[in-house]
Design a protein around this motif. Structure first.
Motif, mmCIF file in Angstrom:
data_model
loop_
_atom_site.group_PDB
_atom_site.id
_atom_site.type_symbol
_atom_site.label_atom_id
_atom_site.label_comp_id
_atom_site.label_asym_id
_atom_site.label_seq_id
_atom_site.Cartn_x
_atom_site.Cartn_y
_atom_site.Cartn_z
ATOM 1 N N UNK A 2 -14.834 2.462 -11.573
ATOM 2 C CA UNK A 2 -13.413 2.132 -11.561
ATOM 3 C C UNK A 2 -13.114 1.085 -10.514
ATOM 4 N N UNK A 3 -12.402 0.056 -10.921
ATOM 5 C CA UNK A 3 -12.048 -1.030 -10.011
ATOM 6 C C UNK A 3 -10.961 -0.585 -9.041
ATOM 7 N N UNK A 4 -11.145 -0.887 -7.761
ATOM 8 C CA UNK A 4 -10.163 -0.510 -6.748
ATOM 9 C C UNK A 4 -8.874 -1.298 -6.929
ATOM 10 N N UNK A 5 -7.758 -0.647 -6.669
ATOM 11 C CA UNK A 5 -6.471 -1.308 -6.800
ATOM 12 C C UNK A 5 -6.289 -2.333 -5.690
ATOM 13 N N UNK A 6 -5.614 -3.410 -6.016
ATOM 14 C CA UNK A 6 -5.284 -4.419 -5.019
ATOM 15 C C UNK A 6 -4.297 -3.842 -4.014
ATOM 16 N N UNK A 7 -4.374 -4.322 -2.784
ATOM 17 C CA UNK A 7 -3.415 -3.864 -1.770
ATOM 18 C C UNK A 7 -1.998 -4.316 -2.120
ATOM 19 N N UNK A 8 -1.878 -5.265 -3.021
ATOM 20 C CA UNK A 8 -0.569 -5.763 -3.437
ATOM 21 C C UNK A 8 -0.101 -5.117 -4.734
ATOM 22 N N UNK A 9 -0.793 -4.086 -5.179
ATOM 23 C CA UNK A 9 -0.427 -3.423 -6.431
ATOM 24 C C UNK A 9 1.011 -2.914 -6.358
ATOM 25 N N UNK A 10 1.797 -3.225 -7.384
ATOM 26 C CA UNK A 10 3.189 -2.805 -7.428
ATOM 27 C C UNK A 10 4.167 -3.834 -6.918
ATOM 28 N N UNK A 11 3.659 -4.925 -6.333
ATOM 29 C CA UNK A 11 4.527 -6.012 -5.868
ATOM 30 C C UNK A 11 4.588 -7.101 -6.928
ATOM 31 N N UNK A 12 5.781 -7.580 -7.207
ATOM 32 C CA UNK A 12 5.920 -8.584 -8.266
ATOM 33 C C UNK A 12 5.616 -9.997 -7.798
ATOM 34 N N UNK A 13 5.588 -10.208 -6.468
ATOM 35 C CA UNK A 13 5.271 -11.534 -5.954
ATOM 36 C C UNK A 13 3.772 -11.660 -5.734
ATOM 37 N N UNK A 14 3.232 -12.872 -5.888
ATOM 38 C CA UNK A 14 1.788 -13.066 -5.709
ATOM 39 C C UNK A 14 1.339 -12.760 -4.279
ATOM 40 N N UNK A 44 10.401 -20.227 -4.318
ATOM 41 C CA UNK A 44 10.251 -18.772 -4.353
ATOM 42 C C UNK A 44 11.556 -18.141 -3.884
ATOM 43 N N UNK A 45 12.213 -17.402 -4.758
ATOM 44 C CA UNK A 45 13.471 -16.764 -4.423
ATOM 45 C C UNK A 45 13.213 -15.298 -4.097
ATOM 46 N N UNK A 46 13.389 -14.954 -2.841
ATOM 47 C CA UNK A 46 13.159 -13.583 -2.373
ATOM 48 C C UNK A 46 14.121 -13.309 -1.233
ATOM 49 N N UNK A 47 14.577 -12.077 -1.129
ATOM 50 C CA UNK A 47 15.536 -11.725 -0.081
ATOM 51 C C UNK A 47 14.832 -11.452 1.240
ATOM 52 N N UNK A 53 10.226 -5.735 4.487
ATOM 53 C CA UNK A 53 9.358 -4.664 3.999
ATOM 54 C C UNK A 53 7.905 -5.117 3.946
ATOM 55 N N UNK A 54 7.681 -6.391 3.602
ATOM 56 C CA UNK A 54 6.303 -6.915 3.589
ATOM 57 C C UNK A 54 5.713 -6.888 4.999
ATOM 58 N N UNK A 55 6.499 -7.322 5.983
ATOM 59 C CA UNK A 55 5.971 -7.352 7.353
ATOM 60 C C UNK A 55 5.704 -5.944 7.869
ATOM 61 N N UNK A 56 6.564 -4.992 7.492
ATOM 62 C CA UNK A 56 6.362 -3.604 7.918
ATOM 63 C C UNK A 56 5.109 -3.006 7.288
#
Length: 245
Positions: A2-14, A44-47, A53-56
């Motif tokens: 089984x391939x390990x999930x990316x640490x960014x799994x669930x985030x819509x931004x690259x 890139x439009x992001x709040x 939340x990304x930095x945390x």
């Protein structure tokens, strides 16, 4: 397998966008809204709340990887403390750097006594694989009192330096980036968040903050490029799109 999930799994931004935003926040004196504007300029439009939340979430992870990959600490450690105010309340930020100026650890506490110094020494022993040959501190009596309680430091030479305002030494100079960031952020607020932020800020900032004045331009660019390659490895970014480069 089984391939390990990316640490960014669930985030819509690259991944490249997220890692870039985290790097900007800890590397430069930018607010969350500054980074929001820089990303918007690049399409890139992001709040700013999403960036927070990304930095945390990713800041501590990236900082740990940076610390694990850097060279072994030097044999001389400089310990010092500085006062910071959190919503008007005085706190003490304990910091240790080696003779090369690399920050090894920090600890925010509300006291400056022997018990606080003991907690700091205990944290150093837990986080460092090798002990120094010498430690350098100011004349605060809490240091030698706490040091005697750790057998591991029995053979470590203890050197005292005179503490005075604006003294030019390794320990005092290590506080300057924190002071600059404190002013830019108009002060720190919560002890827990301040501890987490500064624990990420030091390693990530220093990963890119090469001593440019000591390097030829060609060598500086070569070393900086290597640091960017290492950062992409730490953050699992395989390709940096032109939109955020």
């Amino acid at each position: 397998m089984k391939k390990a999930k990316s640490i960014y799994h669930g985030h819509r931004f690259p991944a490249a966008v997220i890692s870039q935003a985290v790097r900007w926040f800890f590397r430069f004196q930018l607010s969350l809204r500054d980074i929001e504007e820089l990303l918007f300029e690049r399409g890139v439009t992001v709040s700013h709340e999403s960036i927070r939340r990304w930095t945390d979430k990713f800041g501590p992870r990236f900082a740990r990887q940076v610390k694990a990959a850097r060279r072994k600490p030097g044999s001389t450690w400089h310990l010092d403390e500085m006062f910071v105010k959190l919503r008007g309340e005085p706190y003490v930020l304990w910091r240790v750097v080696d003779e090369h100026g690399i920050e090894l650890d920090i600890l925010l506490q509300n006291r400056r006594d022997q018990a606080a110094a003991k907690r700091f020494f205990k944290r150093l022993l837990a986080g460092c694989l090798a002990l120094p040959k010498k430690i350098v501190t100011d004349q605060l009596r809490s240091y030698p009192a706490a040091k005697t309680e750790f057998p591991e430091f029995a053979n470590v030479k203890h050197v005292f330096v005179k503490a005075c305002a604006r003294v030019n030494n390794r320990a005092e100079n290590s506080h300057q980036p924190t002071r600059e960031r404190e002013r830019r952020m108009r002060g720190f607020r919560l002890p827990g968040r301040t501890q987490v932020f500064l624990s990420c800020f030091g390693p990530i900032r220093q990963h890119f903050a090469l001593k440019r004045h000591l390097l030829r331009a060609s060598l500086y660019r070569k070393q900086l490029a290597a640091r960017f390659d290492a950062w992409r490895l730490f953050t699992s970014v395989t390709q940096v799109p032109s939109a955020v480069s």
